[in-house]
Enzyme design. Sequence first.
Site, PDB file in Angstrom:
ATOM      1  N   CYS A   1     -32.284  18.812  18.532  1.00 36.33           N
ATOM      2  CA  CYS A   1     -32.080  20.256  18.672  1.00 36.33           C
ATOM      3  C   CYS A   1     -33.427  20.985  18.741  1.00 36.33           C
ATOM      4  O   CYS A   1     -34.277  20.791  17.868  1.00 36.33           O
ATOM      5  CB  CYS A   1     -31.259  20.789  17.510  1.00 36.33           C
ATOM      6  SG  CYS A   1     -30.924  22.568  17.630  1.00 36.33           S
TER       7      CYS A   1
ATOM      8  N   GLY B   1     -21.037  17.348  26.602  1.00 32.43           N
ATOM      9  CA  GLY B   1     -21.031  18.546  25.788  1.00 32.43           C
ATOM     10  C   GLY B   1     -20.304  19.706  26.428  1.00 32.43           C
ATOM     11  O   GLY B   1     -19.092  19.832  26.350  1.00 32.43           O
TER      12      GLY B   1
ATOM     13  N   GLY C   1     -26.432  14.602  28.499  1.00 30.50           N
ATOM     14  CA  GLY C   1     -27.195  15.592  29.245  1.00 30.50           C
ATOM     15  C   GLY C   1     -26.756  15.702  30.692  1.00 30.50           C
ATOM     16  O   GLY C   1     -26.870  14.734  31.440  1.00 30.50           O
TER      17      GLY C   1
ATOM     18  N   PRO D   1     -22.022  17.208  19.520  1.00 29.93           N
ATOM     19  CA  PRO D   1     -22.071  18.260  18.508  1.00 29.93           C
ATOM     20  C   PRO D   1     -22.688  19.514  19.114  1.00 29.93           C
ATOM     21  O   PRO D   1     -23.762  19.452  19.715  1.00 29.93           O
ATOM     22  CB  PRO D   1     -22.969  17.669  17.414  1.00 29.93           C
ATOM     23  CG  PRO D   1     -23.793  16.627  18.110  1.00 29.93           C
ATOM     24  CD  PRO D   1     -22.958  16.112  19.238  1.00 29.93           C
TER      25      PRO D   1
END
Length: 348
Positions: free
Chosen positions: A111, A245, A223, A28
């Site tokens: 986040c 991501g 990550g 996300p």
Amino acid sequence: MGTNVVSAEIEIPGASEAGRAARLSVAPMIDWTDRHCRAFHRTLSRRALLYTEMIAAAALVRGGARHLLDFDADEHPVAVQLGGADPRELAEATRMAEEAGYDEVNLNVGCPSDRVQSGCFGAVLMERPALVGDCVAEMAAATRLPVTVKCRIGVDDQEPEEILPDFLETVRAAGVRRVIIHARKAWLQGLSPKENREIPPLDYALVAKMKRAFPDLHISVNGGIVSLDAAEAHLRSGMDGVMIGRAVYQQPADILLTADHRIFGAAEAPLSAMDALERFRPYIARHLEQGGRLHSVTRHMLGLFAGRPGARGWRRVLSEGATRDGAGLEVLDAALAMVRDAAEEPAG
């Protein structure tokens, strides 16, 4: 290309559709993984798990912003990520997500942005594991969908080796069976959100250690993973899943076009970037017919031909042309011509 291509479709006994798809997921990402981005990514991979941008539970429950849950049925399997720290509010938002048709509900505990901290959710919740436990317990009680957590290995001066096992114990006791761990600390003071994605060192070894310590949990690592080769290496090392991501967003063809074959063992041949674009064209046409702007979709497609001849021209034509009033499919065709023309140029 990696050499660890599986020859048969991967089966995970007893797993939900989202659980099977979590072998490879797209992270996300705020302002990136909106419904148009997800529709585009789904054209490239039929099996990877897709996530919404983080949606604040308060916006759904108190703000009446149900439209934030809108998505296309072709996006399945797709998960919604919620942000919040009020167990009852998160439970109500979870019910709304189930009614909307999602396959999974994920709680953001990673986040590091100032906006998220001011609302006491996101990575700051790593300091309040008991509250996280209360939140996911209420969420799980409100739905039949899997409730998952995306977290960091720790924040600020926490010692990840000490706090992460306790955190995982807490969410497991609350009913969570799947966790995505971003293998970096988050520094809530002193680093920007962008710096928090790059500066704190990665500790993949700690995430792998957590998988060994919690064999009953499905643990995905996140990550700094920028290729399918790297994803396959993590899966071979014992991880249940890999979440990628920015690399997916910036080089979607490199990651997603062969993912179904390499990661999930799909028998069908991968699409080419050109073929995928042709399949996605009707979606863009429908969006335009409904009064949408071309740029809303094509801004997510700038990296489709990354590393290929004509990629710069593709990006330039789309960036300049798609934002103009009334821009239509002719802009897409002009951008595609840049790629085709470059491919036809003689070498040397």
